[in-house]
Each structure stands twice: as C-alpha cells, then as structure tokens.
Design a protein around this motif. Structure first.
Motif, mmCIF file in Angstrom:
data_model
loop_
_atom_site.group_PDB
_atom_site.id
_atom_site.type_symbol
_atom_site.label_atom_id
_atom_site.label_comp_id
_atom_site.label_asym_id
_atom_site.label_seq_id
_atom_site.Cartn_x
_atom_site.Cartn_y
_atom_site.Cartn_z
ATOM 1 N N ALA A 62 0.836 -1.200 0.000
ATOM 2 C CA ALA A 62 0.000 0.000 0.000
ATOM 3 C C ALA A 62 0.873 1.253 0.000
ATOM 4 C CB ALA A 62 -0.927 0.000 1.210
ATOM 5 N N THR A 65 2.588 1.621 -3.363
ATOM 6 C CA THR A 65 1.665 2.073 -4.398
ATOM 7 C C THR A 65 1.337 3.547 -4.215
ATOM 8 O OG1 THR A 65 0.683 -0.118 -4.601
ATOM 9 C CG2 THR A 65 -0.622 1.743 -5.384
ATOM 10 N N LEU A 66 1.099 3.931 -2.982
ATOM 11 C CA LEU A 66 0.762 5.327 -2.720
ATOM 12 C C LEU A 66 1.895 6.245 -3.175
ATOM 13 C CD1 LEU A 66 -1.002 7.483 -1.558
ATOM 14 C CD2 LEU A 66 -0.010 7.051 0.687
ATOM 15 N N SER A 72 2.267 -3.575 -8.086
ATOM 16 C CA SER A 72 2.861 -4.712 -8.780
ATOM 17 C C SER A 72 1.782 -5.749 -9.097
ATOM 18 C CB SER A 72 3.962 -5.335 -7.939
ATOM 19 O OG SER A 72 3.429 -5.815 -6.722
ATOM 20 N N ILE A 73 0.612 -5.234 -9.404
ATOM 21 C CA ILE A 73 -0.512 -6.113 -9.719
ATOM 22 C C ILE A 73 -0.946 -5.903 -11.164
ATOM 23 C CG2 ILE A 73 -2.939 -6.590 -9.230
ATOM 24 C CD1 ILE A 73 -2.509 -5.905 -6.407
ATOM 25 N N PHE A 105 -4.863 -9.778 -10.328
ATOM 26 C CA PHE A 105 -6.153 -9.537 -9.687
ATOM 27 C C PHE A 105 -7.194 -9.808 -10.759
ATOM 28 C CE2 PHE A 105 -9.615 -7.807 -7.633
ATOM 29 C CZ PHE A 105 -9.306 -7.247 -6.413
ATOM 30 N N ARG A 117 -16.974 -2.419 -17.383
ATOM 31 C CA ARG A 117 -16.585 -1.041 -17.273
ATOM 32 C C ARG A 117 -16.304 -0.690 -15.813
ATOM 33 N NH1 ARG A 117 -17.788 3.409 -20.366
ATOM 34 N NH2 ARG A 117 -17.090 5.166 -19.132
ATOM 35 N N ARG A 119 -15.707 -2.816 -13.336
ATOM 36 C CA ARG A 119 -14.563 -3.573 -12.844
ATOM 37 C C ARG A 119 -13.252 -2.949 -13.277
ATOM 38 N NH1 ARG A 119 -15.382 -7.078 -8.854
ATOM 39 N NH2 ARG A 119 -16.663 -8.865 -9.409
ATOM 40 N N GLU A 121 -12.663 0.178 -13.835
ATOM 41 C CA GLU A 121 -12.396 1.370 -13.036
ATOM 42 C C GLU A 121 -11.823 0.994 -11.674
ATOM 43 O OE1 GLU A 121 -12.272 4.297 -14.092
ATOM 44 O OE2 GLU A 121 -13.287 4.060 -16.012
ATOM 45 N N GLU A 122 -12.351 -0.070 -11.104
ATOM 46 C CA GLU A 122 -11.814 -0.531 -9.821
ATOM 47 C C GLU A 122 -10.346 -0.902 -9.952
ATOM 48 O OE1 GLU A 122 -15.997 -2.600 -8.322
ATOM 49 O OE2 GLU A 122 -14.166 -3.788 -8.507
ATOM 50 N N ALA A 125 -8.243 2.143 -10.316
ATOM 51 C CA ALA A 125 -8.125 2.841 -9.037
ATOM 52 C C ALA A 125 -7.047 2.187 -8.175
ATOM 53 C CB ALA A 125 -9.454 2.833 -8.301
ATOM 54 N N ARG A 126 -6.844 0.916 -8.395
ATOM 55 C CA ARG A 126 -5.798 0.212 -7.644
ATOM 56 C C ARG A 126 -4.442 0.377 -8.298
ATOM 57 N NH1 ARG A 126 -7.939 -2.173 -3.547
ATOM 58 N NH2 ARG A 126 -10.094 -2.857 -3.612
ATOM 59 N N ARG A 127 -4.383 1.199 -9.321
ATOM 60 C CA ARG A 127 -3.116 1.522 -9.968
ATOM 61 C C ARG A 127 -2.387 0.297 -10.491
ATOM 62 N NH1 ARG A 127 -5.188 5.612 -9.203
ATOM 63 N NH2 ARG A 127 -4.507 7.497 -8.129
ATOM 64 N N ARG A 150 -5.972 6.321 -22.169
ATOM 65 C CA ARG A 150 -5.286 6.660 -20.924
ATOM 66 C C ARG A 150 -3.856 6.123 -20.896
ATOM 67 N NH1 ARG A 150 -9.370 5.728 -15.936
ATOM 68 N NH2 ARG A 150 -11.341 6.114 -16.998
#
Lengths: 341, 341
Positions: A62, A65-66, A72-73, A105, A117, A119, A121-122, A125-127, A150
């Motif tokens: 976390a 990633t932040l 690394s996913i 993931f 769509r 999913r 975005e989720e 969001a987890r980068r 993007r």
DNA sequence: TGGTGTCGCGCAAACGTTTGTGTAACCTCG
DNA sequence: CGAGGTTACACAAACGTTTGCGCGACACCA
C-alpha cells in the motif's frame, strides 16, 4: 514454538525498524532493498539485506503504491472463471506474472458491458501495472479505447481485436481444420453452434469453417449457422434447433467444447448417438473431452501457454520493448464423436 | 467526444481537490464521504457528495489501506480455479463480497503446502480484511493455526476442519446417498475413487459411502477404496485400477464429477459402457454431467450458494456477530450412468 | 597539492487518506 | 444574560515508502 514466523507481538517490521537496528537512515535501507541498487555500498547493502531477511521484512504494498502511483498487480478481466478455458488461461497468466514478481487480480465480467466497465475502473483505481483483457468485444469495445486513451499497458487474450496487441489461437485455421476433418468423413450437410457474435473466437472459428465448406462446394445455408452461448446450456439449445432442421445435419461443429457437450445432450434427447448418428466436433480440448463415454473430437488449443505468452507480451510492453500479436497454432484431435466406435 | 469519463488530462481528483473547490478542509470532505458520517452538517455533506460525484471521485485504496491498516479486500485461497467446483464457489464468494462493498483477491495454491503458505503471507501483507480458505488440509494444517494465532478473520469453504468456521455440503450424507442409490439398484461389489486423503470432501464422502455399505451388510474390502487426484486424469487412473480387481466392481463411486468422468474414460478402455456394464456415480453435479453421451448420476451440491454463505459468515464474523458453521444439504440426481438406457 | 569527480549516505518532502484534538459559533435554559 | 453543552468545521499528525538533493569523504590526476 520457536518462531519461524515473525511473531505477531512485536512492532511491525518496517524500513524504519531495520534502519534503527542497522544504524542507518531509512532511505539507505530502501535503496539497499531495491534490486536496481545504486548509491549504497555493497557492504552495507549486504548487511541490510541480511537484517531484513532475519526480521522477515515484507515491503508494504500500500505504501509503495501510494508513493509510486503504481502497484505490482496486473488486472485480469475474464467473462467467467467457470469456463475452463478462461480458468486455464488465467493460470498461465498468473504463473508468468509470478515469475516476474507480479501478482494478478482477476474479475469476472459475465460479458456484461456495464459490469466490465465498472470492474475496469476498480482495477485502475488500484493503480494496476497493466490490464489483461480476456473478454474483448467485436461490437465497438469501449474498454480498449479507454485503455489506449489513458495509455495503460494492456494485452488481449483468447479474443482478438484488429489493431490491438493480443495472444490467441489461430481461430480461422482452427475452424478450417474442423471443416477439413468433416469433409474427409464425407459430411456435406453440417451445422454450426457459432458462439456469441461479439466474441472473435466464435466468429473466426465459424468463418474458417464456413469458408472451407464453401471452397469445397458446399456453402452452408444461413439457418445452419446458429449463434449460441458458450456454456453447456447454450450448446444444448443450439443443438436442439439444428437437429430440427430439414434436412437434418449429419455433423455439428461447436466453437467450444462445453457447448459441444451441450450439443451431445441435445442429440440424446433426439435419440441420436454422437459419432454413429451425428458427428460432433468441439474446440479447445478441455480435459474431460477425452474421457467422455463417447470421446470428443476437438481442435486442441494451448490455453496455458496462451496465458503465459500474453503475460510475457504485456511485461515486454511495460518495459518498452517492441511486441507483436501472436496466433498460436491449433491442431485437430480426432476421436469417436466423429469417427464412431 | 464529451467526457462521460473524467478526462485524463486534469490533475487527479483527490480529497484535497474536492476540498479546494468546496472551500472546506480536506478532513471535512473525508467525513462527508464516509457512510457513518458524523461531525458534518447535512447541508455541506450533501454539497460535497454532489461535487464528488460530479468530479468522479474515487477513493484511493492504497492511501486508505496505508492509513487504516485494513483494505476492503478478502483473500481467497483455492487449490485451483480450473476445478469447476472451486471456480463456481469463488463466483459465489465474489458476488456476496461485492454486495457488501468488498473485492476478492484469489490465489491458486495447487494444494502445495509451501505455496499456500507463501500466498497467505502475500495476502496478509496486503492487509486483507479476512481470508477464505478453500484448500484446508486434514494433515495438520498450519495455515489455520497461523490465522487463529494472528487473530485474522477467516472461514473455510468446501473442505471442513473441526473447530474452525466453515461452509460445506454435508459430505457424510452425500456419500450415504450415493451408497443408498447403488444398494437399491442391487450393487454389492463396488469401488470408490476416494480423492486426496488430506481433503475432508473426499474423506467424508467416502466415509459416508463406506458406512452405509457396511450397515447394509456389504463391507468394502480396503483395496476397493482407492485414493485419487480430483482431476480427470486422477479419476481415470483410479478407475483403471479398480477395474482390474477381481471380482470386478459392478459400480464405482467417484467423490467428484471430474474424477467420475475419468473413471468413465477408464471404462471405455476396458470396453465397458457406463450404466449398462458398470454403474458410475459422481459428486457435485457440474453442468456437463447432465449432457454427456451417458448422463452422469451424481450428488448435487449448491456450489454458488456455498460461496455466498461462506462470505456472509466471514463478514458477520468481521462485524463481531456470532456465527456457526453450516453444512448444506446435498441430494442425489439419478441419470443413465447408473440407470442404464 | 589543489581541483575535479565519484561515492556513500542522510535529509526531507511527498503520495492521499483518516482521525484525535482544538476552537469558534451557536443553541438551550435557568 | 451568562454558563454549559453541542455542533461544524479546521488543524495536524500519521501510515510506510520512494527519490531528488545536498554534503562530506575519499580517490584520482595533473
């Protein structure tokens, strides 16, 4: 009761904890623990790594990633994991990702445009470091557009889309192989359970099949090519409809094995036996195909490898290497469902 | 080209961005956007929520996890997703999790103790809210001990372990149902493809089956109960071995459908037909079972529901509610693989 | 020997969020 | 009308990591 596992009591083992014990600054520890190590002497690096190993340090994903804006996913979108083909491809994806230090993931989208769509975005969001799309759609797929716009690294698997990086089997060829086989057995009146119209797999397998028959001088009437869901029930329904045609087809090609088994179920309801009464050809060669009461003739496709290669391409792309789409070569395996017994 | 999607150009939409536009402090925005809202007037809360929606705000999971030490992800460990049963259970888990605003992170462990240990650590490093264990082992499972010791919320699914929260089918009963059915058909010499000895599913289904036969006065000789892998190849191998016994069993119970199909493959190699020559019973009722050339008699188990309920229990446990393990009721579905045709 | 370059490390800021504490303004009521 | 309580918000710290920058120490070469 000696702790092979870092005991839960003590304070969490962070970079700071290691730094304190090693008598260095936290940034030095960070550098020492980063593979592309620079700005830290080999000696201290070694010392710190030993200490980290001893304390059982694990980098906090976390925080990383932040800080970096990247995790690394890899995100994986598939129609459904209950489809053996996709599950197997996913295993290949995951195995290859693990070899490179990544995790995956996965999310089921059930081929529902709104859901995929959401999913996506989720995942974004987890980068995620990139996306594997297992459910690309021929009918104006907006997800690939979003990804391209993007500038997210992505790769398609199983299904193709011209202009986008993908790893698939050569489905046109696969369809031809099925047709060739049935032609050699003398079948001139044949039907197709063609799959969903938005999936390149079904469409191209069907196209290859139909073309070969046309070339042989036996063009298929449109009503002998039926769209179908990819699951057993879908194959069953399509099979039932095909068997009601007049003249009844002497052979049926289903664009995947699960649907082919559904077709066999429909045969049974009509009092017909696969192989002896009506020939049936599937696609993919899932494990159960060989062991059924009447083994299924099918076009073998390398699912695990497909997953591995797709992930390989995605990682290459991530590293800026030049990559090209791949079409893996399928081959036909003849069994009793066409040969009879 | 009007942007239904937040355009990629502008600065990322964070709490700070919203706060700036709303003329309030970032902490106020945070509180306004948290369901259990307190310390913020309904008016501003409403205003902020509207603004957030308009800007397409998405909470950054990494930042939240870093700050709170908890993520909104449940970790799921399964032997392999290519097993339809586990894939279907996973769909149930994921669906229930989604309903409560959670995501799931699934990992294949291939029933390998070292690998599952490794995967678990990865999940814990990601600060998962809880763990669903689909691969519990009877032979001294160290994972459940770790989970219990570290006080991580968890639940077992598919496989049981006494003393641990779980959702399974009543496998003892399922085994009995299979035995009952074969007894009624007059089979007295029967074999079992018993599954892996470390999986409660196989063990209990076998136990239930064997007990019922013993009660009926036909105790099974030990060599008629063979361990087997759960996949098609495993069932095939076990089936081949059982068919070489003297006297040859007139019926075979495989503890899952995939293995049962393998048994059918072995039958074929012996020139035998399922149903008419040797009866075969499977377990789970996967979709292909009904549509095979000789439909498979099997014990139906509610896989999707099992997943849903397991996730429900885990979430209840998370909320401190009292929970109890569940055993879902299976029932037998008789088809041609035992009835003949 | 002095100037230049490199190396090894410390310093501090930043990623976006949550949450305990502080503090005005307001309301209530005797 | 003033004391006490409540409300609505701001402030700031913290989670663990990465990374640009700065600064001594040392090496090297003319």
């Amino acid at each position: 009761m000696t702790s092979d596992v870092p005991s839960p009591r003590d304070e969490p083992v962070t970079l700071a904890a290691i730094a304190a014990r090693a008598g260095v600054h936290v940034s030095t520890v960070s550098r020492a623990l980063t593979p592309g190590a620079n700005g830290v002497s080999p000696a201290t690096a070694q010392r710190i790594r030993a200490l980290a190993a001893e304390l059982g340090y694990q980098r906090d994903p976390a925080a990383t990633t932040l800080r970096t804006g990247r995790s690394s996913i890899f995100g994986v979108l598939v129609p459904r994991l209950t489809d053996f083909v996709l599950a197997r491809i996913y295993e290949g994806l995951d195995a290859a990702a693990a070899r490179h230090g990544y995790n995956t993931f996965v999310a089921n989208t059930t081929d529902d445009p709104a859901l995929r769509r959401e999913r996506l975005e989720e995942l974004l969001a987890r980068r995620v470091a990139g996306i594997v799309l297992g459910d690309a759609r021929l009918d104006g797929d907006d997800l690939v557009k979003i990804l391209a716009r993007r500038n997210i690294p992505y790769v398609l698997v199983s299904r193709r889309l011209t202009g986008h990086l993908s790893v698939t089997t050569d489905d046109l060829l696969g369809g031809r192989l099925a047709a060739e086989h049935l032609l050699q057995l003398g079948h001139h009146c044949v039907g197709v359970a063609a799959g969903e119209p938005y999936a390149s797999t079904g469409v191209e397998r069907t196209t290859g099949f139909v073309r070969r028959y046309a070339e042989a001088g036996f063009p298929l009437p449109p009503e002998y090519v039926l769209p179908s869901r990819f699951d057993t029930a879908g194959g069953h329904a399509a099979g039932a409809a095909l068997l009601d045609l007049d003249p009844r087809p002497t052979a049926i090609f289903a664009v995947n094995d699960t649907a082919a088994i559904g077709v066999i179920g429909a045969l049974r309801e009509h009092g017909l036996r696969p192989g002896s009464d009506v020939a049936v050809v599937g696609y993919n060669d899932i494990p159960v195909a060989a062991d059924m009461p009447v083994p299924l003739t099918t076009v073998h496709s390398p699912m695990f490898e497909m997953g591995q290669q797709a992930m390989g391409l995605l990682i290459d792309r991530l590293h800026g290497r030049r990559v090209r789409s791949k079409r893996l070569r399928p081959h036909l395996i003849a069994r009793d469902s066409t040969l009879g017994d």
